[in-house]
Design a protein around this motif. Sequence first.
Motif, PDB file in Angstrom:
ATOM      1  N   VAL A  74       0.844  -1.190   0.000  1.00  0.00           N
ATOM      2  CA  VAL A  74       0.000   0.000   0.000  1.00  0.00           C
ATOM      3  C   VAL A  74       0.882   1.245   0.000  1.00  0.00           C
ATOM      4  N   LEU A  75       0.483   2.238  -0.792  1.00  0.00           N
ATOM      5  CA  LEU A  75       1.134   3.547  -0.786  1.00  0.00           C
ATOM      6  C   LEU A  75       0.318   4.470   0.107  1.00  0.00           C
ATOM      7  N   ILE A  76       0.935   5.029   1.134  1.00  0.00           N
ATOM      8  CA  ILE A  76       0.231   5.830   2.132  1.00  0.00           C
ATOM      9  C   ILE A  76      -0.030   7.251   1.612  1.00  0.00           C
ATOM     10  N   ASP A  77      -1.300   7.672   1.693  1.00  0.00           N
ATOM     11  CA  ASP A  77      -1.710   9.007   1.256  1.00  0.00           C
ATOM     12  C   ASP A  77      -1.950   9.967   2.417  1.00  0.00           C
ATOM     13  N   GLU A  78      -2.450   9.440   3.542  1.00  0.00           N
ATOM     14  CA  GLU A  78      -2.770  10.290   4.699  1.00  0.00           C
ATOM     15  C   GLU A  78      -2.427   9.542   5.984  1.00  0.00           C
ATOM     16  N   VAL A  79      -2.035  10.275   7.025  1.00  0.00           N
ATOM     17  CA  VAL A  79      -1.784   9.699   8.344  1.00  0.00           C
ATOM     18  C   VAL A  79      -2.406  10.622   9.392  1.00  0.00           C
ATOM     19  N   ASP A  80      -3.197  10.035  10.312  1.00  0.00           N
ATOM     20  CA  ASP A  80      -3.810  10.873  11.347  1.00  0.00           C
ATOM     21  C   ASP A  80      -2.927  10.930  12.585  1.00  0.00           C
ATOM     22  N   LYS A  81      -3.357  11.704  13.588  1.00  0.00           N
ATOM     23  CA  LYS A  81      -2.540  11.894  14.786  1.00  0.00           C
ATOM     24  C   LYS A  81      -2.331  10.608  15.562  1.00  0.00           C
ATOM     25  N   ALA A  82      -3.279   9.688  15.445  1.00  0.00           N
ATOM     26  CA  ALA A  82      -3.161   8.422  16.171  1.00  0.00           C
ATOM     27  C   ALA A  82      -2.235   7.438  15.464  1.00  0.00           C
ATOM     28  N   GLY A  83      -1.826   7.761  14.249  1.00  0.00           N
ATOM     29  CA  GLY A  83      -0.923   6.881  13.519  1.00  0.00           C
ATOM     30  C   GLY A  83      -1.607   5.998  12.493  1.00  0.00           C
ATOM     31  N   SER A  84      -2.955   5.988  12.493  1.00  0.00           N
ATOM     32  CA  SER A  84      -3.661   5.226  11.468  1.00  0.00           C
ATOM     33  C   SER A  84      -3.573   5.976  10.140  1.00  0.00           C
ATOM     34  N   ALA A  85      -3.740   5.243   9.043  1.00  0.00           N
ATOM     35  CA  ALA A  85      -3.477   5.850   7.747  1.00  0.00           C
ATOM     36  C   ALA A  85      -4.509   5.443   6.707  1.00  0.00           C
ATOM     37  N   VAL A  86      -4.527   6.205   5.626  1.00  0.00           N
ATOM     38  CA  VAL A  86      -5.313   5.877   4.442  1.00  0.00           C
ATOM     39  C   VAL A  86      -4.328   5.730   3.288  1.00  0.00           C
ATOM     40  N   GLY A  87      -4.410   4.601   2.601  1.00  0.00           N
ATOM     41  CA  GLY A  87      -3.506   4.361   1.492  1.00  0.00           C
ATOM     42  C   GLY A  87      -4.225   3.746   0.318  1.00  0.00           C
ATOM     43  N   ARG A  88      -3.449   3.385  -0.676  1.00  0.00           N
ATOM     44  CA  ARG A  88      -3.998   2.760  -1.874  1.00  0.00           C
ATOM     45  C   ARG A  88      -3.128   1.592  -2.291  1.00  0.00           C
ATOM     46  N   SER A  89      -3.776   0.539  -2.761  1.00  0.00           N
ATOM     47  CA  SER A  89      -3.048  -0.596  -3.301  1.00  0.00           C
ATOM     48  C   SER A  89      -2.808  -0.381  -4.787  1.00  0.00           C
ATOM     49  N   ALA A  90      -2.159  -1.333  -5.429  1.00  0.00           N
ATOM     50  CA  ALA A  90      -1.936  -1.255  -6.876  1.00  0.00           C
ATOM     51  C   ALA A  90      -3.254  -1.216  -7.633  1.00  0.00           C
ATOM     52  N   ALA A  91      -4.336  -1.649  -6.996  1.00  0.00           N
ATOM     53  CA  ALA A  91      -5.651  -1.676  -7.648  1.00  0.00           C
ATOM     54  C   ALA A  91      -6.388  -0.349  -7.558  1.00  0.00           C
ATOM     55  N   ASP A  92      -5.781   0.667  -6.946  1.00  0.00           N
ATOM     56  CA  ASP A  92      -6.495   1.908  -6.657  1.00  0.00           C
ATOM     57  C   ASP A  92      -5.758   3.136  -7.169  1.00  0.00           C
ATOM     58  N   ALA A  93      -6.322   3.782  -8.175  1.00  0.00           N
ATOM     59  CA  ALA A  93      -5.799   5.069  -8.627  1.00  0.00           C
ATOM     60  C   ALA A  93      -6.346   6.163  -7.715  1.00  0.00           C
ATOM     61  N   PRO A  94      -5.591   7.248  -7.523  1.00  0.00           N
ATOM     62  CA  PRO A  94      -6.049   8.303  -6.616  1.00  0.00           C
ATOM     63  C   PRO A  94      -7.322   8.983  -7.099  1.00  0.00           C
ATOM     64  N   GLU A  95      -8.211   9.247  -6.155  1.00  0.00           N
ATOM     65  CA  GLU A  95      -9.430  10.030  -6.324  1.00  0.00           C
ATOM     66  C   GLU A  95     -10.566   9.322  -7.063  1.00  0.00           C
ATOM     67  N   ILE A  96     -10.283   8.286  -7.846  1.00  0.00           N
ATOM     68  CA  ILE A  96     -11.360   7.647  -8.609  1.00  0.00           C
ATOM     69  C   ILE A  96     -11.675   6.232  -8.138  1.00  0.00           C
TER      70      ILE A  96
END
Length: 454
Positions: free
Chosen positions: A394-416
Amino acid sequence: MSTITTPTRKVGFVSLGCPKALVDSEQILTQLRAEGYETANSYDGADLVIVNTCGFIDAAVQESLDAIGEALSENGKVIVTGCLGAKKDAQGDDIIQKVHPKVLAVTGPHALGEVMNAVHLHLPKPHEPFMDLVPAQGIKLTPRHYAYLKISEGCNHRCSFCIIPSMRGDLVSRPIAEVMLEAENLFKSGVKELLVISQDTSAYGVDVKFRTGFWNGKPVRTHMTQLVAALGELGASYGAWVRLHYVYPYPHVDDVIPLMNQGVVVPYLDVPLQHAHPAVLKRMKRPANGEKNIERIAAWRAMCPDITIRSTFIAGFPGETEEEFEYLLDFLKEAQIDRLGCFAYSPVQGATANELADPVPAELREERRGRVMQLQETISKQRLQARVGKSLRVLIDEVDKAGSAVGRSAADAPEIDGVVYVKAPYEPHRKLKVGEFVDVAVTASDAHDLWAKA
């Protein structure tokens, strides 16, 4: 001895439309920065505002006109560029000038020189340019860890629902050495995912008869397969992904799939199929046959089992019968497209599809779009459920203060596409970072997204 200082010149910028328009915006911003202009964060802090518009469908036209109106109201000095700038109304008049006669200048898309001429006229250069002040990769509007790479402009197709060729012209491929140099500069700047875009990525080089260029002293043909291989090799040397968008399913695309299976490029193919029924495709003037597409998708999956296929479809195209629509639904059940977007047909002024017989009522168009998306939700839910219990990069796009994150796998293009929600690592000293690749274990899924732990 007093020092004469040049007042700061600030330009506001509004960028609308697709990633191809976004690249145009980035080129304009890069040139502005090279010439010493600064970017304003608000209308009232800008000396003038540039609005890069979209004119593809009626909703985009209205959004662009609203944005221009807001910029005029809040600032008063507005230069307009982009696809809507090349669009005329039924009487042949410029749409923008007719609705907003107070704009300073209007240009079409991909018009860097014309835009800068208008800027110079209404906001003279603050000083001579110092090119070393501009990063080699230019000014980007995307996050630092991913970027779009436009390899060509325009399109040779004349799809009956589309007016892009009338706004952006025929296909013009960029020299392959120029494309590779831009890619290298992006990777050097820290980009971890390069998204290759154009109106028709598969047709790259057709206009120049696939002539041979040179990169790092080696001959490389101006052809999709050789470009993708070169970009993949370059990306691998920086530990980065290369993702392909807007790929028409021509036979030579088959040659790219083994590169995906070998990990040279991301196993992801964005193929805008638009429909499946041969008669509808013929009315659309699409360069593809629905039956052959099923065979091709099956062949791609045989060559690369991990491939993710994304596509877009139009429901309610003029003349579409219930039988033709059911044919599309049957196609989707068989094709099992991983990522899918569907639009209810929207008449676009200037498109030849407007002249077709038997237009589908607006309410029925929306109803059919809803049925496609309902079917796709079921398909997507099943395909994502199959990933639970497996590991993903997974490529990490966002990280919150608690350390959890939002990312994307190879199956996921950004925003769509979907995202992967990553639970914070158990180790207290380990914090995920934006732009970092992380191996995760998938723990849950729904119809669109995945949940995982690092």
